[in-house]
Design a protein around this motif. Sequence first.
Motif, PDB file in Angstrom:
ATOM      1  N   ALA A  89      29.401  45.130  42.894  1.00 40.95           N
ATOM      2  CA  ALA A  89      30.754  45.659  43.057  1.00 40.95           C
ATOM      3  C   ALA A  89      31.591  44.744  43.949  1.00 40.95           C
ATOM      4  N   ASN A  90      30.973  44.145  44.955  1.00 43.18           N
ATOM      5  CA  ASN A  90      31.694  43.213  45.820  1.00 43.18           C
ATOM      6  C   ASN A  90      32.062  41.931  45.081  1.00 43.18           C
ATOM      7  N   VAL A  91      31.207  41.499  44.157  1.00 43.85           N
ATOM      8  CA  VAL A  91      31.556  40.344  43.323  1.00 43.85           C
ATOM      9  C   VAL A  91      32.767  40.672  42.453  1.00 43.85           C
ATOM     10  N   ALA A 121      32.998  30.170  45.251  1.00 48.75           N
ATOM     11  CA  ALA A 121      31.664  29.952  45.821  1.00 48.75           C
ATOM     12  C   ALA A 121      31.148  31.211  46.512  1.00 48.75           C
ATOM     13  N   GLU A 122      32.033  31.928  47.205  1.00 47.67           N
ATOM     14  CA  GLU A 122      31.633  33.182  47.855  1.00 47.67           C
ATOM     15  C   GLU A 122      31.172  34.202  46.816  1.00 47.67           C
ATOM     16  N   ALA A 123      31.925  34.308  45.718  1.00 46.35           N
ATOM     17  CA  ALA A 123      31.549  35.252  44.671  1.00 46.35           C
ATOM     18  C   ALA A 123      30.227  34.851  44.019  1.00 46.35           C
ATOM     19  N   ALA A 124      30.044  33.532  43.789  1.00 48.95           N
ATOM     20  CA  ALA A 124      28.803  33.059  43.171  1.00 48.95           C
ATOM     21  C   ALA A 124      27.604  33.319  44.080  1.00 48.95           C
ATOM     22  N   LEU A 170      34.088  36.150  36.013  1.00 49.80           N
ATOM     23  CA  LEU A 170      34.350  35.097  37.001  1.00 49.80           C
ATOM     24  C   LEU A 170      34.622  33.762  36.311  1.00 49.80           C
ATOM     25  N   ALA A 171      33.912  33.516  35.211  1.00 44.01           N
ATOM     26  CA  ALA A 171      34.052  32.238  34.515  1.00 44.01           C
ATOM     27  C   ALA A 171      35.447  32.071  33.921  1.00 44.01           C
TER      28      ALA A 171
END
Length: 379
Positions: free
Chosen positions: A151-153, A171-174, A194-195
Amino acid sequence: MTATSTSPRSSYLMRAGLVRNVRSGEHLTTFVVSGVATVLITRLLLSLSGYPQIGGKGLHIAHVLPGGLLMLISIALLLGYVGPVVRPAAATVGGIGFGLFIDEVGKFVTSDNNYFYKPTAAIVYVVFVLIVLGFRFLTTRRPIDQREELANVIDHAVEGVAGGLSRRRRAEAAELLGVVDRGVPGRRETEDLLAVCPPDEVELAAPVDAAWRALQRGFERLATHPKAPTVAVAVLALQVVGEMVIAAVVGEGIDHLPVLGVTVGSLLSAMFTVRGALALRKGNRARAVRLFELAVLVSLLMTQVFQFAATQFAAAFGMLLDLVMLGLLRAERDRMRRVLGDVGETAVGTAVGSARVRTRPLPPDPDQPPFPEDPSDPV
């Protein structure tokens, strides 16, 4: 690595829509530090300026009013915008507003509206301690679930879909997505989302985030220094002795309540420090870190409260020292967990046949051995 749980059934809070933010600890610390700094700076400026009154003709605009306005702005930011970018700013603005508000608590608890009510400093300190304890209970009473990580991603993706993602935000999300198992529902779709987020290096300036990253890097470098354990023991021991001496000299004798409180808290901290030093000598670094953390928490949550009643200046310095030590110890604890997680993942990747490899978490109880014994493990 963040501890995770993948139970098939969500907790009640998750089913009710209360999903925890993995950066909540940072935001809370920003709020508390901003609030405490605001109280200290406000008291200093008022003292230097002779406690002026803003208004006239029977009116007095107390600084609790701009404090309330800043808290309103903080709430408006959180309610009006989505995504993680706004939260550090909201935590800072809200902390400053709350500091201006709680600084005038003496007026609210006395019949003569006495701003200089002597126990005010202790009341302010206890309020901030209760905030930290309450928030810590809500966020740490169970491990972060992998679905909460996911959920945070998605929270990052919300920002990226609308305005694009910078390399840092991506980078943070990955990094968050990397700790979520591929079998978690929605994981693949989130990766695809994200992509397709367009790249965009324009983002809201986040000095709080930058300060946090620099502080964490500094803490990790200090915590891994070869002399760090020796220095930690020395600092904790000197702090215990110093607190007792200051309280006894400034207080009204050993039978004075603040002095007794400081003495009891200092003795408890000393006990945990000695046990931590012994664990360190035996090579049990994980247990030593936990015991040192308990020593600091006792000082922060008990000793400094009574110290404030005896001498506010010494208590303010002691609180700052406790916060620095707590940051160093938690940086080391997080580092050990990441190392443990990396070792576990490497072992899982190289396991063959029916060999069973398990990543064991750090024990919650300092009296336990570094890792629980498993009767099925080979001797």
